[in-house]
Design an enzyme around this catalytic site. Structure first.
Site, PDB file in Angstrom:
ATOM      1  N   ASP A 111       0.860  -1.190   0.000  1.00 20.45           N
ATOM      2  CA  ASP A 111       0.000   0.000   0.000  1.00 20.45           C
ATOM      3  C   ASP A 111       0.899   1.243   0.000  1.00 20.45           C
ATOM      4  OD1 ASP A 111      -1.560   2.189   0.734  1.00 20.45           O
ATOM      5  OD2 ASP A 111      -2.761   1.084   2.185  1.00 20.45           O
ATOM      6  N   ILE A 112       0.884   1.981  -1.118  1.00 15.70           N
ATOM      7  CA  ILE A 112       1.706   3.189  -1.242  1.00 15.70           C
ATOM      8  C   ILE A 112       0.791   4.339  -1.618  1.00 15.70           C
ATOM      9  CG2 ILE A 112       3.893   4.086  -2.125  1.00 15.70           C
ATOM     10  CD1 ILE A 112       4.164   1.407  -3.636  1.00 15.70           C
ATOM     11  N   GLU A 113       0.596   5.280  -0.707  1.00 14.75           N
ATOM     12  CA  GLU A 113      -0.306   6.387  -1.009  1.00 14.75           C
ATOM     13  C   GLU A 113       0.143   7.715  -0.409  1.00 14.75           C
ATOM     14  OE1 GLU A 113      -4.058   5.935   1.480  1.00 14.75           O
ATOM     15  OE2 GLU A 113      -3.351   3.854   1.443  1.00 14.75           O
ATOM     16  N   LYS A 114       1.333   7.724   0.215  1.00 15.81           N
ATOM     17  CA  LYS A 114       1.821   8.969   0.808  1.00 15.81           C
ATOM     18  C   LYS A 114       3.283   9.194   0.437  1.00 15.81           C
ATOM     19  CE  LYS A 114      -1.220   9.228   4.861  1.00 15.81           C
ATOM     20  NZ  LYS A 114      -1.267   9.341   6.342  1.00 15.81           N
ATOM     21  N   TYR A 163      -1.001  -1.270  -4.309  1.00 12.50           N
ATOM     22  CA  TYR A 163      -2.235  -0.520  -4.045  1.00 12.50           C
ATOM     23  C   TYR A 163      -1.920   0.969  -3.956  1.00 12.50           C
ATOM     24  CZ  TYR A 163      -5.970   1.800  -1.471  1.00 12.50           C
ATOM     25  OH  TYR A 163      -6.936   2.685  -1.092  1.00 12.50           O
TER      26      TYR A 163
END
Length: 266
Positions: A160-163, A194
């Site tokens: 999960d990479i979102e920041k 993601y």
């Protein structure tokens, strides 16, 4: 008493004012109707591509056969038996992505129970790691590996990479690549990435387009706005599911049930 000239001027001005007012009223009435018809058309288009499921409390996109959710400690203690049993209009939940770890030292306090109970209730499970840009990719990968045992029938591991914030973008992406490589070497399967559509398009698409993609995008009606192929679409973050006290993210798989099964670990 007003002069005859003043009376004529007054009447003429009144006529002009009424005429201009009529034009203004007509213009805004016409704009109102255009907007109203546009909204009606948009609503019609929405209903043509989505179906509302009252049990789940959300609109779900049509033309997808495999549906699932993703959960973490924010969904509290889940009754997985009720999740498995829930159906609405013939739609049921086949899989669940479950948060496992974050950074190098944070393990989701519901992970072990969620991981065990999902399998006991025959819900296909996947584990994900939330990437911390301030920690090394290798250390984060090892922390995930220590805490997650994948078995045949499970989904591939997820990053999960979102920041991201800062100026060292290349270094950040290099650490992401390290996590992906170490995890792939361990589990012998390519991980899923993601992210949300905007972040993926800006930071990840050019370098990691050959990885399976799970993308969050709540605005689009038919599919997420990303270039290239995607595997999973998180289309809503406010669904309801029996056995879960909090709202839940909903996802669809971009393919047939047979194609979904091909993605699972062997």
């Amino acid at each position: 008493m007003p002069s005859k000239t003043n009376r004529i001027f007054f009447r003429f001005s009144l006529v002009i004012l009424i005429f201009i007012s009529g034009i203004i009223v007509f213009y805004f009435w016409n704009q109102f109707n255009i907007i109203r018809h546009h909204r009606q058309d948009a609503a019609s288009d929405f209903e043509d591509t989505y179906t509302h499921y009252s049990g789940f409390g959300i609109w779900i996109p049509d033309d997808y056969e495999v549906h699932g959710i993703d959960v973490s400690r924010y969904q509290y203690r889940i009754n997985w038996k009720l999740v498995k049993q829930m159906t609405d209009g013939g739609l049921h939940l086949s899989f669940a992505f479950i948060k496992a770890t974050e950074g190098t030292d944070l393990k989701d306090d519901q992970f072990e129970r969620n991981w065990r109970k999902a399998k006991e209730n025959q819900i296909i499970r996947g584990a994900y790691h939330f990437f911390n840009q301030n920690a090394g990719g290798h250390e984060q990968a090892l922390f995930f590996i220590r805490n997650v045992e994948l078995l045949p029938g499970d989904l591939p591991p997820v990053l999960d990479i979102e920041k991201y914030s800062g100026t060292e973008q290349v270094s950040f992406l290099n650490e992401v690549a390290v996590w992906l490589r170490v995890v792939e070497d361990h589990y012998k399967v390519r991980p899923i990435i993601y992210s949300n559509a905007g972040f993926y398009n800006q930071f990840l698409a050019q370098r990691f387009s050959d990885y399976p993609l799970w993308v969050a995008h709540y605005q689009n009606k038919i599919q997420p706005a990303v270039s290239g192929h995607w595997h999973f679409w998180q289309h809503n973050e406010g669904g309801r599911v029996n056995g879960i006290k909090a709202r839940v993210d909903f996802n669809v798989f971009n393919g047939s049930p047979a194609e979904f099964n091909q993605l699972l670990l062997k």
